[in-house]
Design a protein around this motif. Sequence first.
Motif, PDB file in Angstrom:
ATOM      1  N   LYS A  14       0.840  -1.197   0.000  1.00 10.76           N
ATOM      2  CA  LYS A  14       0.000   0.000   0.000  1.00 10.76           C
ATOM      3  C   LYS A  14       0.875   1.246   0.000  1.00 10.76           C
ATOM      4  CE  LYS A  14      -3.125  -2.320   3.087  1.00 10.76           C
ATOM      5  NZ  LYS A  14      -2.916  -2.571   4.482  1.00 10.76           N
ATOM      6  N   LYS A  15       0.273   2.382  -0.360  1.00 16.28           N
ATOM      7  CA  LYS A  15       0.980   3.655  -0.288  1.00 16.28           C
ATOM      8  C   LYS A  15       1.333   3.956   1.160  1.00 16.28           C
ATOM      9  CE  LYS A  15      -0.846   7.133  -2.385  1.00 16.28           C
ATOM     10  NZ  LYS A  15      -1.752   8.109  -3.002  1.00 16.28           N
ATOM     11  N   LEU A  16       2.433   4.684   1.344  1.00 12.95           N
ATOM     12  CA  LEU A  16       2.849   5.072   2.688  1.00 12.95           C
ATOM     13  C   LEU A  16       1.989   6.230   3.193  1.00 12.95           C
ATOM     14  CD1 LEU A  16       6.699   5.105   2.122  1.00 12.95           C
ATOM     15  CD2 LEU A  16       5.403   3.373   3.342  1.00 12.95           C
ATOM     16  N   THR A  17       1.705   6.212   4.491  1.00  6.78           N
ATOM     17  CA  THR A  17       1.022   7.345   5.114  1.00  6.78           C
ATOM     18  C   THR A  17       2.053   8.443   5.377  1.00  6.78           C
ATOM     19  OG1 THR A  17       1.419   6.567   7.355  1.00  6.78           O
ATOM     20  CG2 THR A  17      -0.605   5.793   6.261  1.00  6.78           C
ATOM     21  N   ARG A  18       1.574   9.597   5.761  1.00  8.12           N
ATOM     22  CA  ARG A  18       2.472  10.704   6.071  1.00  8.12           C
ATOM     23  C   ARG A  18       3.425  10.314   7.207  1.00  8.12           C
ATOM     24  NH1 ARG A  18       2.373  15.578   9.134  1.00  8.12           N
ATOM     25  NH2 ARG A  18       3.419  17.252   8.001  1.00  8.12           N
ATOM     26  N   GLN A  19       2.900   9.639   8.233  1.00  9.90           N
ATOM     27  CA  GLN A  19       3.731   9.205   9.357  1.00  9.90           C
ATOM     28  C   GLN A  19       4.775   8.188   8.902  1.00  9.90           C
ATOM     29  OE1 GLN A  19       3.008  11.815  11.630  1.00  9.90           O
ATOM     30  NE2 GLN A  19       3.865  10.194  12.864  1.00  9.90           N
ATOM     31  N   ASN A  20       4.390   7.292   7.990  1.00 11.84           N
ATOM     32  CA  ASN A  20       5.337   6.318   7.448  1.00 11.84           C
ATOM     33  C   ASN A  20       6.482   7.026   6.734  1.00 11.84           C
ATOM     34  OD1 ASN A  20       2.739   3.988   6.354  1.00 11.84           O
ATOM     35  ND2 ASN A  20       3.742   4.148   8.337  1.00 11.84           N
ATOM     36  N   LYS A  21       6.138   8.043   5.943  1.00 16.71           N
ATOM     37  CA  LYS A  21       7.152   8.787   5.181  1.00 16.71           C
ATOM     38  C   LYS A  21       8.127   9.493   6.114  1.00 16.71           C
ATOM     39  CE  LYS A  21       4.273   9.510   1.119  1.00 16.71           C
ATOM     40  NZ  LYS A  21       3.579  10.484   0.273  1.00 16.71           N
ATOM     41  N   ILE A  22       7.600  10.070   7.187  1.00 17.56           N
ATOM     42  CA  ILE A  22       8.455  10.737   8.173  1.00 17.56           C
ATOM     43  C   ILE A  22       9.411   9.725   8.810  1.00 17.56           C
ATOM     44  CG2 ILE A  22       8.423  11.891  10.428  1.00 17.56           C
ATOM     45  CD1 ILE A  22       5.760  13.223   9.458  1.00 17.56           C
ATOM     46  N   LEU A  23       8.902   8.540   9.143  1.00 13.44           N
ATOM     47  CA  LEU A  23       9.723   7.490   9.743  1.00 13.44           C
ATOM     48  C   LEU A  23      10.824   7.030   8.787  1.00 13.44           C
ATOM     49  CD1 LEU A  23      10.197   5.525  12.104  1.00 13.44           C
ATOM     50  CD2 LEU A  23       8.522   4.004  11.054  1.00 13.44           C
ATOM     51  N   LEU A  38       3.356  -4.285   5.332  1.00 17.32           N
ATOM     52  CA  LEU A  38       2.626  -4.732   6.523  1.00 17.32           C
ATOM     53  C   LEU A  38       2.952  -3.764   7.650  1.00 17.32           C
ATOM     54  CD1 LEU A  38       1.100  -7.288   7.844  1.00 17.32           C
ATOM     55  CD2 LEU A  38       3.359  -7.906   8.637  1.00 17.32           C
ATOM     56  N   GLU A  39       1.968  -3.442   8.464  1.00 17.38           N
ATOM     57  CA  GLU A  39       2.212  -2.534   9.582  1.00 17.38           C
ATOM     58  C   GLU A  39       1.412  -2.983  10.785  1.00 17.38           C
ATOM     59  OE1 GLU A  39       2.287   2.234  10.509  1.00 17.38           O
ATOM     60  OE2 GLU A  39       1.151   1.517   8.782  1.00 17.38           O
ATOM     61  N   ASP A  40       2.070  -2.968  11.953  1.00 25.79           N
ATOM     62  CA  ASP A  40       1.359  -3.183  13.207  1.00 25.79           C
ATOM     63  C   ASP A  40       1.802  -2.094  14.179  1.00 25.79           C
ATOM     64  OD1 ASP A  40       3.827  -4.006  14.261  1.00 25.79           O
ATOM     65  OD2 ASP A  40       3.397  -6.120  13.939  1.00 25.79           O
ATOM     66  N   SER A  41       1.488  -2.235  15.441  1.00 19.44           N
ATOM     67  CA  SER A  41       1.797  -1.159  16.388  1.00 19.44           C
ATOM     68  C   SER A  41       3.295  -1.013  16.649  1.00 19.44           C
ATOM     69  CB  SER A  41       1.054  -1.391  17.703  1.00 19.44           C
ATOM     70  OG  SER A  41       1.464  -2.626  18.268  1.00 19.44           O
ATOM     71  N   LEU A  42       4.092  -2.065  16.400  1.00 19.39           N
ATOM     72  CA  LEU A  42       5.521  -2.010  16.685  1.00 19.39           C
ATOM     73  C   LEU A  42       6.396  -1.849  15.455  1.00 19.39           C
ATOM     74  CD1 LEU A  42       5.748  -4.884  19.320  1.00 19.39           C
ATOM     75  CD2 LEU A  42       5.645  -2.427  19.737  1.00 19.39           C
ATOM     76  N   TYR A  43       6.018  -2.465  14.347  1.00 19.91           N
ATOM     77  CA  TYR A  43       6.897  -2.538  13.187  1.00 19.91           C
ATOM     78  C   TYR A  43       6.208  -2.102  11.898  1.00 19.91           C
ATOM     79  CZ  TYR A  43       9.410  -5.484  16.467  1.00 19.91           C
ATOM     80  OH  TYR A  43      10.050  -5.951  17.574  1.00 19.91           O
ATOM     81  N   LEU A  44       7.030  -1.575  10.990  1.00 25.06           N
ATOM     82  CA  LEU A  44       6.589  -1.252   9.639  1.00 25.06           C
ATOM     83  C   LEU A  44       7.432  -2.076   8.680  1.00 25.06           C
ATOM     84  CD1 LEU A  44       5.073   0.493   7.540  1.00 25.06           C
ATOM     85  CD2 LEU A  44       6.929   2.156   7.746  1.00 25.06           C
ATOM     86  N   HIS A  45       6.791  -2.924   7.894  1.00 25.28           N
ATOM     87  CA  HIS A  45       7.473  -3.729   6.883  1.00 25.28           C
ATOM     88  C   HIS A  45       7.281  -3.014   5.554  1.00 25.28           C
ATOM     89  CE1 HIS A  45       7.563  -7.556   9.386  1.00 25.28           C
ATOM     90  NE2 HIS A  45       6.846  -6.717  10.097  1.00 25.28           N
ATOM     91  N   ARG A  57      12.415  -4.302   4.055  1.00 27.38           N
ATOM     92  CA  ARG A  57      13.044  -3.792   5.269  1.00 27.38           C
ATOM     93  C   ARG A  57      11.985  -3.773   6.370  1.00 27.38           C
ATOM     94  NH1 ARG A  57      16.857  -4.611   2.722  1.00 27.38           N
ATOM     95  NH2 ARG A  57      18.365  -3.174   1.846  1.00 27.38           N
ATOM     96  N   ILE A  58      12.442  -3.998   7.609  1.00 34.47           N
ATOM     97  CA  ILE A  58      11.562  -3.939   8.771  1.00 34.47           C
ATOM     98  C   ILE A  58      12.070  -2.811   9.666  1.00 34.47           C
ATOM     99  CG2 ILE A  58      10.621  -5.174  10.753  1.00 34.47           C
ATOM    100  CD1 ILE A  58      11.325  -7.785   9.175  1.00 34.47           C
ATOM    101  N   GLY A  64      12.880   3.763  15.914  1.00 34.50           N
ATOM    102  CA  GLY A  64      13.229   4.469  14.693  1.00 34.50           C
ATOM    103  C   GLY A  64      14.449   3.895  14.019  1.00 34.50           C
ATOM    104  N   ASP A  65      14.585   2.555  14.070  1.00 38.03           N
ATOM    105  CA  ASP A  65      15.731   1.871  13.474  1.00 38.03           C
ATOM    106  C   ASP A  65      15.268   0.817  12.476  1.00 38.03           C
ATOM    107  OD1 ASP A  65      17.654   3.178  14.995  1.00 38.03           O
ATOM    108  OD2 ASP A  65      17.588   1.677  16.585  1.00 38.03           O
TER     109      ASP A  65
END
Length: 70
Positions: A14-23, A38-45, A57-58, A64-65
């Motif tokens: 899916k497209k990245l959200t604004r928060q995803n782009k900042i991260l 894939l995204e959950d409360s802890l990780y963004l794949h 990448r995870i 923020g790593d």
Amino acid sequence: QLDNNIGENMKQPKKLTRQNKILLEKVGLNPEEWMNLLEDSLYLHIVQKNSDKRVVRIIDKKKGDVIGGN
């Protein structure tokens, strides 16, 4: 017999959200080159858009790593 479960858990990126782009910018990746796999409360794949191979990448959202991937 064919295995019908192959790829069953694979979702469309899916497209990245604004928060995803900042991260992504925070960890040094260009948001224009990645999509949310894939995204959950802890990780963004994330998966790279224009790659011959499936580059994933995870990212640990709290630290923020980049913590994993291929």
